[in-house]
Write a protein that holds these residues in place. Structure first.
Motif, PDB file in Angstrom:
ATOM      1  N   ASN A 193      -5.080  -1.248   4.279  1.00 25.51           N
ATOM      2  CA  ASN A 193      -4.020  -1.497   5.253  1.00 25.51           C
ATOM      3  C   ASN A 193      -2.651  -1.141   4.688  1.00 25.51           C
ATOM      4  OD1 ASN A 193      -5.667  -2.331   7.330  1.00 25.51           O
ATOM      5  ND2 ASN A 193      -5.589  -4.480   6.731  1.00 25.51           N
TER       6      ASN A 193
ATOM      7  N   TRP B 297      -0.150   1.573   6.178  1.00 25.31           N
ATOM      8  CA  TRP B 297       1.216   1.162   6.491  1.00 25.31           C
ATOM      9  C   TRP B 297       2.201   2.104   5.823  1.00 25.31           C
ATOM     10  CZ3 TRP B 297       4.765  -1.151   2.986  1.00 25.31           C
ATOM     11  CH2 TRP B 297       5.940  -1.601   3.585  1.00 25.31           C
ATOM     12  N   ARG B 298       1.946   2.446   4.572  1.00 26.54           N
ATOM     13  CA  ARG B 298       2.816   3.353   3.839  1.00 26.54           C
ATOM     14  C   ARG B 298       2.824   4.743   4.473  1.00 26.54           C
ATOM     15  NH1 ARG B 298       5.488   6.852   2.778  1.00 26.54           N
ATOM     16  NH2 ARG B 298       6.030   7.734   0.785  1.00 26.54           N
TER      17      ARG B 298
END
Length: 116
Positions: free
Chosen positions: A94, A98-99
């Protein structure tokens, strides 16, 4: 369980039926009619498109999990240990997603412009 009655006058009855009372018992799962319907719906054009998308999205996550994070097997024992390890791997996945979703400027602003 359904029973099918056969025609007693059939000349091939002895070849088909080995029971004394010339009955054939077919065992079907309680929900077999529903399973047959689902199998039929799976082959419609609309559902084929949905399955094609699933292959690109959902299955990709599991492939990454196995290939990039070594989840083909484990050396741990016990549900609690496996759950902890799986949650850590999912958290890492995750964070990576997200990055990737952040632009370079947004990511740099999180660390005061210092990216190592």
């Amino acid at each position: 369980m359904r029973q099918i009655q056969n025609d007693v006058n059939c000349p091939l009855l002895n070849q088909c039926m080995e029971s004394r009372n010339h009955q054939k018992i077919i065992n079907r799962h309680l929900w077999q009619d529903h399973l047959d319907e689902v199998d039929h719906l799976r082959h419609t054009d609309e559902n084929r498109q949905i399955y094609a998308k699933r292959k690109e999205t959902i299955e990709r996550v599991f492939a990454d999990l196995k290939h990039k994070h070594g989840r083909r097997w484990t050396t741990l024992r016990g549900k609690k240990k496996l759950s902890m390890q799986a949650m850590l791997v999912f958290a890492a996945m995750n964070l990576k997603n997200w990055r990737i979703g952040l632009g370079k400027d947004q990511y740099a602003s999180l660390f005061d412009g210092k990216i190592e």
